[in-house]
Design an enzyme around this catalytic site. Structure first.
Site, PDB file in Angstrom:
ATOM      1  CG  HIS A 218      -5.906 -29.741   4.480  1.00 36.43           C
ATOM      2  ND1 HIS A 218      -6.075 -29.541   3.114  1.00 36.43           N
ATOM      3  CD2 HIS A 218      -4.674 -29.230   4.786  1.00 36.43           C
ATOM      4  CE1 HIS A 218      -5.000 -28.925   2.637  1.00 36.43           C
ATOM      5  NE2 HIS A 218      -4.138 -28.726   3.618  1.00 36.43           N
TER       6      HIS A 218
ATOM      7  CG  ASP B  54      -2.019 -28.849  11.689  1.00 35.34           C
ATOM      8  OD1 ASP B  54      -1.175 -28.054  11.231  1.00 35.34           O
ATOM      9  OD2 ASP B  54      -3.250 -28.719  11.476  1.00 35.34           O
TER      10      ASP B  54
HETATM   11  N1  NVA Z   1      -4.734 -26.771  10.758  1.00 36.79           N
HETATM   12  C1  NVA Z   1      -3.974 -25.891   9.912  1.00 36.79           C
HETATM   13  C2  NVA Z   1      -3.517 -26.609   8.688  1.00 36.79           C
HETATM   14  C3  NVA Z   1      -2.659 -25.792   7.745  1.00 36.79           C
HETATM   15  C4  NVA Z   1      -2.258 -26.532   6.540  1.00 36.79           C
HETATM   16  C5  NVA Z   1      -4.832 -24.683   9.553  1.00 36.79           C
HETATM   17  O1  NVA Z   1      -6.011 -24.868   9.242  1.00 36.79           O
HETATM   18  O2  NVA Z   1      -4.318 -23.574   9.620  1.00 36.79           O
HETATM   19  N1   CP Z   2      -0.124 -28.049   4.317  1.00 36.47           N
HETATM   20  C1   CP Z   2      -0.705 -27.008   3.678  1.00 36.47           C
HETATM   21  O1   CP Z   2      -1.858 -27.059   3.247  1.00 36.47           O
HETATM   22  O2   CP Z   2       0.112 -25.925   3.565  1.00 36.47           O
HETATM   23  P1   CP Z   2      -0.327 -24.466   3.032  1.00 36.47           P
HETATM   24  O3   CP Z   2      -1.259 -23.899   4.053  1.00 36.47           O
HETATM   25  O4   CP Z   2       0.947 -23.718   2.876  1.00 36.47           O
HETATM   26  O5   CP Z   2      -1.040 -24.660   1.724  1.00 36.47           O
END
Ligand code: NVA
Ligand code: CP
Length: 303
Positions: free
Chosen positions: A130, A222
């Site tokens: 990310h 997270d």
């Molecule tokens: N690790 C989480 C991050 C969300 C922004 C996901 O992938 O759902």
């Molecule tokens: N942190 C983040 O990417 O949030 P969303 O999943 O709401 O975009």
């Protein structure tokens, strides 16, 4: 040659630093109503195969502030590799758009899309990484700590896309990075090995939460079960319960440590209300900075 931003490692250390400086400059200008508009006449594709609040809104708003337009695209329009090949999707979209931004499951699909697209591709989250989140997070750290070099950063929780992104960032910016997680929830082994080999940062994986946060400048967490893995929530909770960020654990870090979460949070699970709403939390600054850090990334890619 066109550039992509699929991983933190697509930018050099210098490029990350200059993007963060630009993000801070663009943030100040935006607050004065003077955001630069280099995307005038340009349109960004925003492809989402997973839900999103922050990423969708910050890209939609950010691109508009830069003078451009967006098209929001879901599974109904593109099921990567199902209705047609990723190759063909990339060629078609490159004829319409100036930049393709995508949130999906498999990282390899995004790499394939970028390989065939003639316009920049931006990773808005995959199961592996990310990077846009990390840029906003580094901006937040710079604003709160006055520097990004040589800090002690502790990531607590699941060895997921955010953990992997932190490890990648440690191969570009020197830090003491500790990943506090269980033996069953480890980050990506290849990414970890590559970052250790890069030798820029001191990187370790620690299974004791107290040892993980001892003397930390930044404590990060997270959700324990990411999008697409909610069926594993009970299993993850069992493995990661000891890594919850609560007041007792925060007390083991430096007095002026900041607490970070990419959001959305499952309050009471990986982080308590007391900490998330407490004086050391910078989680909403992180959310805000997504807007400005991504504008900086777009300006760099489209220059
Ligand atoms: N690790 C989480 C991050 C969300 C922004 C996901 O992938 O759902
Ligand atoms: N942190 C983040 O990417 O949030 P969303 O999943 O709401 O975009």
């Amino acid at each position: 040659m066109k550039r992509d931003f699929l991983s933190e490692t697509d930018f050099s250390s210098e490029e990350i630093r200059s993007a963060l400086a630009l993000a801070i400059e663009v943030k100040a200008k935006t607050k004065r109503g003077q955001c630069p508009t280099p995307m005038k006449g340009m349109v960004a594709a925003l492809i989402f195969h997973k839900p999103s609040l922050r990423t969708r809104c910050s890209f939609e708003v950010g691109v508009r502030q830069l003078g451009g337009g967006t098209v929001y695209i879901t599974d109904a329009e593109i099921e990567l590799g199902k209705r047609e090949s990723i190759h063909d999707v990339a060629l078609v979209m490159s004829r319409y758009f100036d930049v393709i931004c995508i949130r999906t499951f498999g990282h390899a699909s995004v790499e394939e899309l970028a390989r065939h697209a003639s316009v920049p591709v931006v990773n808005m989250l995959t199961d592996l990484l990310h990077p846009c989140q990390l840029m906003g997070d580094m901006q937040t750290i710079l604003e709160h700590k006055g520097r990004i070099d040589g800090l002690s950063v502790t990531y607590l929780g699941d060895g997921n896309n955010l953990a992997n992104s932190w490890i990648n960032m440690a191969s570009r910016i020197p830090m003491k990075l500790r990943i506090g997680t269980s033996p069953d929830t480890m980050p990506d082994a290849k990414i970890l090995a590559a970052a250790k080999k890069a030798g820029l940062s001191e990187i370790s994986v620690v299974h004791d939460p107290v040892a993980a946060v001892d003397g930390a400048d930044v404590i990060y967490t997270d959700v324990w079960a990411s999008m697409g893995q909610k069926d594993k929530a009970a299993e993850k909770q069992k493995a990661l319960q000891a890594f919850q960020i609560n007041a007792a654990l925060v007390a083991k870090a430096k007095k002026d440590a900041i607490v970070m979460h990419c959001l959305p949070a499952e309050r009471g699970r990986e982080i308590t209300d007391e900490v998330m709403d407490g004086p050391q939390s910078v989680v909403f600054d992180q959310a805000e900075n997504r807007l400005h850090a991504q504008k900086a990334v777009l300006i760099k890619l489209l220059a």
